[in-house]
Design an enzyme around this catalytic site. Sequence first.
Site, mmCIF file in Angstrom:
data_model
loop_
_atom_site.group_PDB
_atom_site.id
_atom_site.type_symbol
_atom_site.label_atom_id
_atom_site.label_comp_id
_atom_site.label_asym_id
_atom_site.label_seq_id
_atom_site.Cartn_x
_atom_site.Cartn_y
_atom_site.Cartn_z
ATOM 1 N N PHE A 22 0.851 -1.193 0.000
ATOM 2 C CA PHE A 22 0.000 0.000 0.000
ATOM 3 C C PHE A 22 0.882 1.236 0.000
ATOM 4 C CE2 PHE A 22 -2.317 3.496 1.955
ATOM 5 C CZ PHE A 22 -3.448 3.518 1.155
ATOM 6 N N ASP A 36 9.378 2.865 1.740
ATOM 7 C CA ASP A 36 8.191 3.604 2.177
ATOM 8 C C ASP A 36 8.079 3.429 3.694
ATOM 9 O OD1 ASP A 36 5.757 4.634 2.821
ATOM 10 O OD2 ASP A 36 4.646 3.642 1.207
ATOM 11 N N LYS A 51 2.671 10.050 8.140
ATOM 12 C CA LYS A 51 1.945 9.708 9.358
ATOM 13 C C LYS A 51 2.460 10.350 10.661
ATOM 14 C CE LYS A 51 -0.753 5.932 7.716
ATOM 15 N NZ LYS A 51 -0.418 5.202 6.492
#
Length: 384
Positions: free
Chosen positions: A126, A212, A241
């Site tokens: 993702f 990532d 995040k």
Amino acid sequence: MTGMLMDLYGPPMGNLVRGSGVYLFDEEGRRYLDFLSGIAVTSLGHNHPVIHEAVVSQLTRVWHTSNFFTTPSSLRAAERIGEIAPFADARVFFCNSGAEAIESALKLVRRACPDRPKIATLSGSFHGRTLGALSATMQPKKRQPFEPLLTGFVEVPFNDALAMREITADPEVGAVLFEPILGEAGVLPLEDGFAQALIDAQRDHGVLLVSDEIQTGLCRTGEWLGCSYYGIVPDAFTLAKALGNGVPIGALVAKPELAATMLVGDHGSTFGGNPLATAAAAAVIEFMEQASLRERVRHLGDLALPLLKPLSGVTKVDGRGLMFGLALAAPVAPEVMQEAFSSGLILNAPTPNRLRLLPPLIISEPELKQGIDILGGVLERRFG
Ligand SMILES: *Cc1c(COP(=O)(O)O)cnc(C)c1O
């Protein structure tokens, strides 16, 4: 006329009005222990006094300047990120979200390898919801409704080291974009042999490794970057995040020679590097360093693991630090999530048979045990 939110997230679990430390409060005053941290965002808990103070202090100075200027906050945040990067002289591009950081990474790879247009990504990965990031996201359900997507992405079966070696031997493959632990897929770590294939591709074929770290970065796994556990030194990595502890911000971080391939005017973002967001980011990294949060997270992770493994219905526990995926004996994760919520614990069910726990990294030992106790009770009622 009335305005309403688009229905993209399913029925809301509640209406939350306040957060403090590891707790969230709804409009009826009910208190919830937050084992989700806004999906790995509020790693320092809600309304952390140090971050609060950093943002409020910036609020009284200046909110926005445009990127025709730097600010002390944007410079300080870039400096702090440079200190935690696993390579020297890191160059940082600030944006506003994870997906934007990925988009920036994709453009960087295009510039850096003009003759090697293919980018390999992993099955189940993702990387975000924008069309570029979605093109890198190998989850058919998320992709198919929005095809045609960008071409040039090659899917590598997850943890298939042989396939990774074959694909990265293709001279057209310029980069591999990967999560060190697949987060949205339910917390699935790379196997060592697979990670070694990545390292070999970088060394033998000059393939760029883009880690990532949007979910795994910033102490979540007990290191600054999740890829460090495998001995991977990426050529670039993405953060988002937890970087602003809830203030929206993302970043692409690259080795200087790679960053130099991006020219003035190639990329940009109006809000990128915004003083409020970068004030938060600099404060987050400084606090994490001062509080020795990496060691703390490793300690708490070691404490939690043996408590999670014997819970009823749990067949396997994956993860590192305070990032846990629990495989369940039956596909009841959404129901468990609901029941936990009713019992005052927020967690998440990324797939029907996996639970994901992402407690705040500042959680105390008793609070950590309390959350696991609540979950244990819920699971006992279902499976016991
Ligand atoms: C959350 C996430 C993203 C996307 O970030 P957004 O801020 O939602 O765009 C990308 N990659 C990983 C690994 C993530 O966990």
